[in-house]
Design an enzyme around this catalytic site. Structure first.
Site, PDB file in Angstrom:
ATOM      1  NE  ARG A   1     -11.512  -5.323  -3.764  1.00  0.00           N
ATOM      2  CZ  ARG A   1     -10.264  -4.824  -3.872  1.00  0.00           C
ATOM      3  NH1 ARG A   1      -9.363  -5.485  -2.896  1.00  0.00           N
ATOM      4  NH2 ARG A   1      -9.732  -3.940  -4.551  1.00  0.00           N
TER       5      ARG A   1
ATOM      6  CE  LYS B   1      -6.878  -5.132   2.059  1.00  0.00           C
ATOM      7  NZ  LYS B   1      -8.272  -4.755   2.332  1.00  0.00           N
TER       8      LYS B   1
HETATM    9  N1  PMM Z   1      -9.234  -3.134  -0.173  1.00  0.00           N
HETATM   10  C1  PMM Z   1      -8.416  -2.543  -0.853  1.00  0.00           C
HETATM   11  C2  PMM Z   1      -9.147  -1.795  -2.421  1.00  0.00           C
HETATM   12  N2  PMM Z   1     -10.282  -1.927  -2.399  1.00  0.00           N
HETATM   13  N3  PMM Z   1     -12.574  -2.759  -1.358  1.00  0.00           N
HETATM   14  C3  PMM Z   1     -13.165  -3.213  -0.421  1.00  0.00           C
HETATM   15  N4  PMM Z   1     -14.531  -3.291  -0.442  1.00  0.00           N
HETATM   16  N5  PMM Z   1     -12.646  -3.758   0.854  1.00  0.00           N
HETATM   17  C4  PMM Z   1     -11.264  -3.715   0.904  1.00  0.00           C
HETATM   18  O1  PMM Z   1     -10.800  -4.198   2.139  1.00  0.00           O
HETATM   19  C5  PMM Z   1     -10.386  -3.167   0.077  1.00  0.00           C
HETATM   20  C6  PMM Z   1     -11.077  -2.820  -1.219  1.00  0.00           C
HETATM   21  C7  PMM Z   1      -6.833  -2.331  -1.066  1.00  0.00           C
HETATM   22  O2  PMM Z   1      -6.202  -3.404  -1.531  1.00  0.00           O
HETATM   23  P1  PMM Z   1      -5.845  -3.578  -3.153  1.00  0.00           P
HETATM   24  O3  PMM Z   1      -4.805  -2.402  -3.380  1.00  0.00           O
HETATM   25  O4  PMM Z   1      -5.006  -4.876  -3.223  1.00  0.00           O
HETATM   26  O5  PMM Z   1      -6.781  -3.629  -4.156  1.00  0.00           O
END
Ligand code: PMM
Length: 299
Positions: free
Chosen positions: A263, A223
Site C-alpha cells: 500500500r 512511515k
Molecule cells: N496505514 C495507514 C492507513 N491505512 N491501512 C492498512 N491496511 N495498513 C496500514 O499500515 C495503514 C492503513 C496510515 O498511513 P496513511 O495515513 O499515509 O494512509
C-alpha cells in the site's frame, strides 16, 4: 518464501505482488493531508494512480496518524462516498480505508470491493457484520488502540510473535462472527502501536505470517521508521514526501517475501519494483524447471 494465496473474492489475480495506491481524502494525513479533499481532485488522482500501475486504490476519509482526532461519521461519509462512487464508475478497483461499519457499508454499496479496517473489526462492533454480509475481502490489520493512545501501547517482549498471535486471535473472532476465511487479508500494521525497531523487526520477519495462510498486505509507505532511517546529519528525519525511494525498496523486498500487495502513496516506483520482483521470481522458477529437465536427461 510465502506462496501468496491471491484468490480473493471479486478481485483479479495479478500474478505478482499487487500495488494499492492511496487516496487520503483528509485535511490531516501525515504525508498528503489536504491534497485530495476536493472529490474531483481525489477521483482524478485515483485514476492517475491506476495509470501509473496501481492495481487498486484505497480511499480513506479519516487520518490515523499518531495523535489524530477522530472525524464524525457524517464527515467521513461525506468525504469517502463520492470518491468511491466516481472511481468505481471509472472502472477502478476500490478499497475503503475505514474503521466505521456505516462507512464500509456505504462504500461497498457505492462500488468498493475491499474493506480495509486498520482496527481489523475492533473499533466498531458492527464492522464484522458488514464484512460478513457484503462478503468482500476484509483487511485485518494489527491494532491495539486508537491513534490518540497508540504510541503508549507499543510494548512488546517479542514483537513478531505477539503481533502475529494477536492478528490470529482477531481472525478467529471475525470468523466466529461469520466472516469467511477466503475474505481475509492480514497486515502487520507498521507504525500502529509500534516503535521504529518494532517496524524493522516485523519487516524482517514477513515469513512469520505464512503460518496463517492469508494474503499479506504491507503498508510501509513514507512511515516514520523510514524517515528516521534517512535522517540528515543533524538527526532531522527525512520529510515524508522524500521517502518514496525507500518505500519502493520495501515494496521489492515485501514482494520477494511473498506479500499479496503493498500500500503506497507514490505508485510508479513500487509498480516497477513489484514487476522486477515478479520477473526475478519467474526466472528463478524457470531455472528450477530447467535444472529438473537437465537432471532427467542425464538419467
Ligand atoms: N496505514 C495507514 C492507513 N491505512 N491501512 C492498512 N491496511 N495498513 C496500514 O499500515 C495503514 C492503513 C496510515 O498511513 P496513511 O495515513 O499515509 O494512509
Amino acid at each position: 518464501m510465502q506462496t501468496p494465496h491471491r484468490h480473493l473474492p471479486g478481485l483479479a489475480d495479478w500474478g505478482r505482488c499487487g500495488v494499492m495506491g492511496i487516496v487520503n481524502v483528509t485535511p490531516d494525513s501525515f504525508s498528503d493531508g489536504g491534497l485530495w479533499l476536493d472529490p474531483d481532485k481525489a477521483i482524478a488522482h485515483g485514476i492517475d494512480l491506476v495509470g501509473q500501475g496501481a492495481d487498486l486504490v484505497d480511499v480513506g476519509g479519516e487520518s490515523t496518524r499518531p495523535g489524530a482526532k477522530r472525524v464524525t461519521e457524517e464527515e467521513e461519509l461525506r468525504r469517502v462516498v463520492p470518491v468511491v462512487t466516481g472511481l468505481a464508475a471509472a472502472g477502478v478497483t476500490v478499497s475503503v480505508d475505514t474503521m466505521r461499519a456505516a462507512v464500509a457499508e456505504a462504500a461497498v454499496a457505492a462500488g468498493a470491493r475491499v474493506i480495509n479496517d486498520v482496527s481489523g473489526g475492533r473499533a466498531d462492533a458492527n464492522m464484522v457484520k458488514v464484512a460478513a454480509e457484503t462478503g468482500v475481502p476484509f483487511v485485518v490489520m494489527h491494532w491495539r488502540g486508537q491513534s490518540t493512545e497508540m504510541d503508549a501501547l507499543a510494548r512488546y517482549e517479542d514483537v513478531v510473535r505477539e503481533v502475529v498471535a494477536e492478528v490470529e486471535g482477531q481472525i478467529e473472532a471475525v470468523m466466529a462472527a461469520g466472516v469467511r476465511p477466503e475474505q481475509l487479508i492480514v497486515d502487520p500494521g507498521l507504525g500502529f502501536a509500534k516503535t521504529r525497531e518494532d517496524d524493522w523487526a516485523l519487516l524482517a520477519r514477513l515469513d512469520a505470517w505464512n503460518r496463517l495462510g492469508h494474503p499479506l498486505l504491507v503498508a510501509a509507505s513514507r512511515k516514520r521508521f523510514l524517515g528516521t532511517l534517512l535522517a540528515d546529519a543533524a538527526g532531522e528525519p527525512r520529510p515524508a514526501r522524500e521517502r518514496d525511494a525507500a518505500t519502493a525498496a520495501v515494496s521489492a523486498l515485501a514482494a520477494a517475501a511473498g506479500a499479496w500487495a503493498v500500500r503506497v502513496h507514490e505508485v510508479a516506483a513500487s509498480a516497477d519494483a513489484v514487476r522486477v520482483e515478479a520477473a526475478l521470481r519467474a526466472a528463478r522458477d524457470g531455472q528450477d524447471g530447467q535444472d529438473g529437465q537437465e537432471g532427467r536427461d542425464e538419467r
